[in-house]
Design a protein around this motif. Structure first.
Motif, PDB file in Angstrom:
ATOM      1  N   THR A  87       0.852  -1.181   0.000  1.00 14.89           N
ATOM      2  CA  THR A  87       0.000   0.000   0.000  1.00 14.89           C
ATOM      3  C   THR A  87       0.896   1.243   0.000  1.00 14.89           C
ATOM      4  O   THR A  87       2.124   1.128   0.068  1.00 14.89           O
ATOM      5  N   ILE A  88       0.264   2.419  -0.052  1.00 12.20           N
ATOM      6  CA  ILE A  88       1.022   3.675  -0.102  1.00 12.20           C
ATOM      7  C   ILE A  88       0.618   4.582   1.046  1.00 12.20           C
ATOM      8  O   ILE A  88      -0.577   4.790   1.297  1.00 12.20           O
ATOM      9  N   LYS A  89       1.598   5.115   1.754  1.00  5.52           N
ATOM     10  CA  LYS A  89       1.348   6.113   2.797  1.00  5.52           C
ATOM     11  C   LYS A  89       2.307   7.279   2.586  1.00  5.52           C
ATOM     12  O   LYS A  89       3.526   7.104   2.565  1.00  5.52           O
ATOM     13  N   ASN A  90       1.742   8.446   2.393  1.00  4.12           N
ATOM     14  CA  ASN A  90       2.553   9.647   2.150  1.00  4.12           C
ATOM     15  C   ASN A  90       3.532   9.435   1.001  1.00  4.12           C
ATOM     16  O   ASN A  90       4.708   9.798   1.089  1.00  4.12           O
ATOM     17  N   GLU A  91       3.035   8.801  -0.065  1.00  3.73           N
ATOM     18  CA  GLU A  91       3.792   8.544  -1.294  1.00  3.73           C
ATOM     19  C   GLU A  91       4.932   7.550  -1.097  1.00  3.73           C
ATOM     20  O   GLU A  91       5.799   7.416  -1.967  1.00  3.73           O
ATOM     21  N   ILE A  92       4.938   6.836   0.022  1.00  4.17           N
ATOM     22  CA  ILE A  92       5.973   5.826   0.290  1.00  4.17           C
ATOM     23  C   ILE A  92       5.315   4.456   0.387  1.00  4.17           C
ATOM     24  O   ILE A  92       4.336   4.291   1.115  1.00  4.17           O
ATOM     25  N   PRO A  93       5.838   3.447  -0.324  1.00  6.79           N
ATOM     26  CA  PRO A  93       5.252   2.104  -0.269  1.00  6.79           C
ATOM     27  C   PRO A  93       5.430   1.470   1.112  1.00  6.79           C
ATOM     28  O   PRO A  93       6.463   1.643   1.763  1.00  6.79           O
ATOM     29  N   ILE A  94       4.415   0.738   1.545  1.00  5.45           N
ATOM     30  CA  ILE A  94       4.475  -0.070   2.763  1.00  5.45           C
ATOM     31  C   ILE A  94       4.217  -1.514   2.359  1.00  5.45           C
ATOM     32  O   ILE A  94       3.202  -1.814   1.730  1.00  5.45           O
ATOM     33  N   ALA A  95       5.119  -2.420   2.714  1.00  3.39           N
ATOM     34  CA  ALA A  95       4.960  -3.837   2.376  1.00  3.39           C
ATOM     35  C   ALA A  95       4.651  -4.641   3.636  1.00  3.39           C
ATOM     36  O   ALA A  95       5.298  -4.474   4.668  1.00  3.39           O
ATOM     37  N   THR A  96       3.648  -5.513   3.544  1.00  7.83           N
ATOM     38  CA  THR A  96       3.265  -6.383   4.645  1.00  7.83           C
ATOM     39  C   THR A  96       3.265  -7.820   4.157  1.00  7.83           C
ATOM     40  O   THR A  96       2.605  -8.142   3.160  1.00  7.83           O
ATOM     41  N   HIS A  97       3.985  -8.694   4.845  1.00  8.20           N
ATOM     42  CA  HIS A  97       4.102 -10.100   4.449  1.00  8.20           C
ATOM     43  C   HIS A  97       3.163 -10.934   5.316  1.00  8.20           C
ATOM     44  O   HIS A  97       3.354 -11.030   6.535  1.00  8.20           O
ATOM     45  N   ILE A  98       2.155 -11.556   4.684  1.00  2.00           N
ATOM     46  CA  ILE A  98       1.097 -12.218   5.444  1.00  2.00           C
ATOM     47  C   ILE A  98       0.489 -13.393   4.662  1.00  2.00           C
ATOM     48  O   ILE A  98       0.503 -13.387   3.430  1.00  2.00           O
ATOM     49  N   PRO A  99      -0.083 -14.358   5.391  1.00  2.00           N
ATOM     50  CA  PRO A  99      -0.845 -15.425   4.715  1.00  2.00           C
ATOM     51  C   PRO A  99      -2.174 -14.875   4.225  1.00  2.00           C
ATOM     52  O   PRO A  99      -2.815 -14.063   4.911  1.00  2.00           O
ATOM     53  N   LEU A 100      -2.589 -15.295   3.043  1.00  2.00           N
ATOM     54  CA  LEU A 100      -3.792 -14.756   2.423  1.00  2.00           C
ATOM     55  C   LEU A 100      -4.656 -15.885   1.865  1.00  2.00           C
ATOM     56  O   LEU A 100      -4.163 -16.992   1.615  1.00  2.00           O
ATOM     57  N   LEU A 101      -5.912 -15.596   1.655  1.00  2.00           N
ATOM     58  CA  LEU A 101      -6.839 -16.550   1.064  1.00  2.00           C
ATOM     59  C   LEU A 101      -7.464 -15.958  -0.188  1.00  2.00           C
ATOM     60  O   LEU A 101      -7.696 -14.752  -0.269  1.00  2.00           O
ATOM     61  N   LEU A 102      -7.740 -16.818  -1.156  1.00  2.00           N
ATOM     62  CA  LEU A 102      -8.466 -16.426  -2.358  1.00  2.00           C
ATOM     63  C   LEU A 102      -9.901 -16.922  -2.220  1.00  2.00           C
ATOM     64  O   LEU A 102     -10.136 -18.118  -2.020  1.00  2.00           O
ATOM     65  N   ASN A 103     -10.861 -16.007  -2.296  1.00  2.00           N
ATOM     66  CA  ASN A 103     -12.270 -16.354  -2.118  1.00  2.00           C
ATOM     67  C   ASN A 103     -13.100 -15.863  -3.293  1.00  2.00           C
ATOM     68  O   ASN A 103     -12.743 -14.880  -3.955  1.00  2.00           O
TER      69      ASN A 103
END
Length: 216
Positions: free
Chosen positions: A29-45
Motif C-alpha cells: 500500500t502507499i502512505k505519504n507517497e511511500i510504499p508499505i509492504a506487509t508479508h502475510i498469509p492470504l486466502l483467495l475467495n
C-alpha cells in the motif's frame, strides 16, 4: 509488471491454483507517497462472480489505515526461483533467472467482526484440517479468541486485475529445456529443485491442455 509474451500466463484456473499453493503474499500500500509492504498469509475467495483476496494484520500495522485513501493496492505472490547458468545451453548465451510471480490489483476494505471470524476459520481449516491434532477455531477457548481479535484487523481486496509471469525457459529449445531441468535437480539448494519440479509440472499442464483442445 513487465511480462514478455513468452512468459505471460492467462489461464485463470492455473493462476488461482498458484495463488492457493503460494498463499503467503506481500501486500503493498502507499502512505505519504511511500510504499508499505506487509508479508502475510492470504486466502483467495469467490463471492458470486467476484473474487477477493482476504487476510488480516496486526492492529498496530499502519498499512490498513491507508486502504481508504489508496485507489488500489497490490498483492504479490511468488513461487520458486533459481539461477540458470548459460553453461546449460547448447550454444553461447548469457545466464538468467527463472521465477514464477503473480500480481493482484484491487480495492481494499475492512472486514467486520463476523467476516473476520469466518476468514480466520477458513484459514485455520486450510492449514490445520489434515493434521493429526488440528487446532481449529472451535477448539480454541473463547477467552483467547476474544483477546486475539482485539489485536488484529481483517481486510478483503476485490480483484480488478491479475498479472502472471512464469519465466521458466519457455523460449529455449526442447534439448536445452530438458537439460536445464536436469541441471536444476543437481543444484545444492531447495529452490532450484522446486523450480525443476515447477518446470516439469508446467510442461505436463500445457501438454494436457493442448491434448484437451485437440479433442474438442
Amino acid at each position: 509488471m513487465f511480462i514478455p509474451k513468452y512468459y505471460k500466463v492467462t489461464d485463470f484456473k492455473e493462476i488461482t491454483n498458484f495463488i492457493n499453493e503460494n498463499s503467503f503474499g506481500t501486500l503493498v500500500t502507499i502512505k505519504n507517497e511511500i510504499p508499505i509492504a506487509t508479508h502475510i498469509p492470504l486466502l483467495l475467495n469467490q463471492e458470486e462472480e467476484d473474487y477477493f483476496i482476504t487476510g488480516h494484520m496486526a492492529y498496530g500495522n499502519p498499512a490498513w489505515r491507508t486502504f481508504e485513501a489508496c485507489k488500489e493496492v497490490l498483492v504479490m505472490f511468488q513461487g520458486p526461483h533459481a539461477y540458470i547458468s548459460s553453461s546449460w545451453y547448447g550454444h553461447e548465451n548469457v545466464p538468467t533467472w527463472n521465477y514464477q510471480a503473480v500480481h493482484v490489483y484491487g480495492k481494499a476494505s475492512i472486514l467486520d467482526k463476523e467476516e473476520l471470524v469466518q476468514d480466520l476459520t477458513l484459514l485455520l481449516e486450510k492449514y490445520e484440517a489434515n493434521r493429526e491434532n488440528p487446532i481449529l477455531w472451535d477448539t480454541l477457548s473463547p477467552e483467547l479468541l476474544a483477546a486475539e481479535l482485539k489485536g488484529i484487523v481483517g481486510f478483503k481486496i476485490k480483484i480488478r486485475e491479475i498479472q502472471a509471469s512464469y519465466k521458466m525457459s519457455q523460449n529455449r529449445n526442447e534439448v536445452d529445456y530438458r537439460n536445464i531441468v536436469a541441471q536444476l535437480q543437481n543444484e545444492p539448494n531447495a529452490d532450484s529443485h522446486r523450480m525443476a519440479e515447477a518446470m516439469k509440472k508446467r510442461e505436463e499442464f500445457r501438454g494436457n491442455k493442448n491434448a484437451a483442445q485437440k479433442e474438442q
